[in-house]
Design an enzyme around this catalytic site. Sequence first.
Site, PDB file in Angstrom:
ATOM      1  N   SER A 289       0.803  -1.225   0.000  1.00  0.00           N
ATOM      2  CA  SER A 289       0.000   0.000   0.000  1.00  0.00           C
ATOM      3  C   SER A 289       0.833   1.271   0.000  1.00  0.00           C
ATOM      4  O   SER A 289       0.326   2.325  -0.362  1.00  0.00           O
ATOM      5  CB  SER A 289      -0.936   0.010   1.212  1.00  0.00           C
ATOM      6  OG  SER A 289      -0.184  -0.112   2.403  1.00  0.00           O
TER       7      SER A 289
ATOM      8  N   ASP B  25      -3.704   7.842   7.847  1.00  0.00           N
ATOM      9  CA  ASP B  25      -4.534   6.893   8.586  1.00  0.00           C
ATOM     10  C   ASP B  25      -3.618   6.085   9.500  1.00  0.00           C
ATOM     11  O   ASP B  25      -2.436   6.413   9.638  1.00  0.00           O
ATOM     12  CB  ASP B  25      -5.409   6.036   7.650  1.00  0.00           C
ATOM     13  CG  ASP B  25      -4.624   5.016   6.839  1.00  0.00           C
ATOM     14  OD1 ASP B  25      -3.439   4.741   7.182  1.00  0.00           O
ATOM     15  OD2 ASP B  25      -5.184   4.481   5.870  1.00  0.00           O
TER      16      ASP B  25
ATOM     17  N   HIS C 249      -0.574   4.622   7.310  1.00  0.00           N
ATOM     18  CA  HIS C 249       0.041   5.214   6.110  1.00  0.00           C
ATOM     19  C   HIS C 249       0.414   6.680   6.285  1.00  0.00           C
ATOM     20  O   HIS C 249      -0.324   7.435   6.919  1.00  0.00           O
ATOM     21  CB  HIS C 249      -0.927   5.070   4.935  1.00  0.00           C
ATOM     22  CG  HIS C 249      -1.318   3.645   4.673  1.00  0.00           C
ATOM     23  ND1 HIS C 249      -2.569   3.147   4.957  1.00  0.00           N
ATOM     24  CD2 HIS C 249      -0.604   2.607   4.185  1.00  0.00           C
ATOM     25  CE1 HIS C 249      -2.613   1.860   4.635  1.00  0.00           C
ATOM     26  NE2 HIS C 249      -1.433   1.503   4.166  1.00  0.00           N
TER      27      HIS C 249
END
Length: 362
Positions: A36, A325, A328
């Site tokens: 991610s 978040d 991240h």
Amino acid sequence: MAVAIIELLVVSCLLMLTGCLGHFNKHSALFVFGDSLVDSGNNNYINTTTDFQANFWPYGISYFNPPSGRFSDGRLIHDFIAEYAGLPLIQTYLDPRNNEFVYGANFGSGGAGALVESHAGFVVDLKTQLKYFGDLEKRFRQNLGDAKTDQLLSNAVYLFSCGGNDYLTPVGNNDSILYPYTHEQYVGMVIGNLTDVFKGIYEKGGRKIGVFTVPPLACLPNIRAGRPGNTCNQELDIIAGLHNQQLSKKLEELEKQLEGFRYAKFDLYTEVSKRMKNPSRYGFKIGDRACCGSGPLRGIYSCGGKRGVQEFELCDDVDHYLFFDSFHPNEVASGQYAELFWNGGSNVTTPYNLKTLFQLNK
Ligand SMILES: *[C@@H]1O[C@H](CO)[C@@H](O)[C@H](O)[C@H]1NC(C)=O
Ligand SMILES: *[C@@H]1O[C@H](CO)[C@@H](O)[C@H](O)[C@H]1NC(C)=O
Ligand SMILES: *[C@@H]1O[C@H](CO)[C@@H](O)[C@H](O)[C@H]1NC(C)=O
Ligand SMILES: *[C@@H]1O[C@H](CO)[C@@H](O)[C@H](O)[C@H]1NC(C)=O
């Protein structure tokens, strides 16, 4: 007079030609693999759950409208790297609108690890990412011919962010998957699989690997939120340290074993740690809690309200939070990491920085 004009034309043609070739040469392609931290939206196009997607508000709010699927408020590290390298935003491989990929391709998939077991069935695992790259290589050979393809692939940089997901889920949840193995053995499997993919790229003609160390997983807001007293998970820190050690060792070996193999390893672990400890030194106000999420440290992974938990908070000043978040980085942090990877000295990126890696063997 006529002669002079012809001479002028000849000279300007030569200038144009060298200008043109220079232009072609300047643009080494960028291929991106991993998790991610570098997924530009591939997971929008696979059958998965919202746990592995970020294509909804408030993801993207600082830069992308509509949200692109990046796990951040804005751009990610590889987006800034592409800009430094004089490239447009690198196209997302699974986005059906894309089909050219002459500047590279993004294969990243949120949740992916080096092991196929990591979130199997919900992500594009690293082996499949390599297979997609192989499909693309065949298309290049058909469309551009071997000579141009070889040049494109050998000049290109292959950027990797991988490993975090192999550790976060099993260790974070104290899962039994680890227990047949010692930490060293488990990390050895992760590095072994990552190395197989580096070698796969080398076999197809790739020569230049850029790779991040795994970040300090132990104290991510999400990990802390799930623990009594919101403490860090020391086991995760040990295993991240082992990963980063084994990665360094393996890259040094590969450089000796494989003729022409070059790499740049960015110490993401140290750079994230420094900002978590001392956010204000780097222009942040908050280094330990997320901007978007719920619960302690906004560490519950609920940003956007589409992952089972509907309630979530969004901070007022996104730029001031190191973490967008609970896993991240925000866009400002990604920009800082990219700048260091691109331009940094040997204390952050070894043995080269990306600027040098992009220019090698030209
Ligand atoms: C997507 O995954 C779900 C659950 O894993 C499954 O029930 C469904 O059939 C899958 N859909 C497609 C199109 O593959
Ligand atoms: C993790 O699991 C192992 C094996 O099941 C157990 O011995 C250990 O106490 C657990 N650790 C934590 C922190 O729960
Ligand atoms: C790759 O991972 C698998 C588990 O998915 C493991 O069995 C295998 O030994 C690993 N390969 C290497 C070279 O370590
Ligand atoms: C790298 O080392 C230089 C010189 O010793 C120092 O000025 C710089 O702050 C260091 N950079 C990082 C990111 O640690």
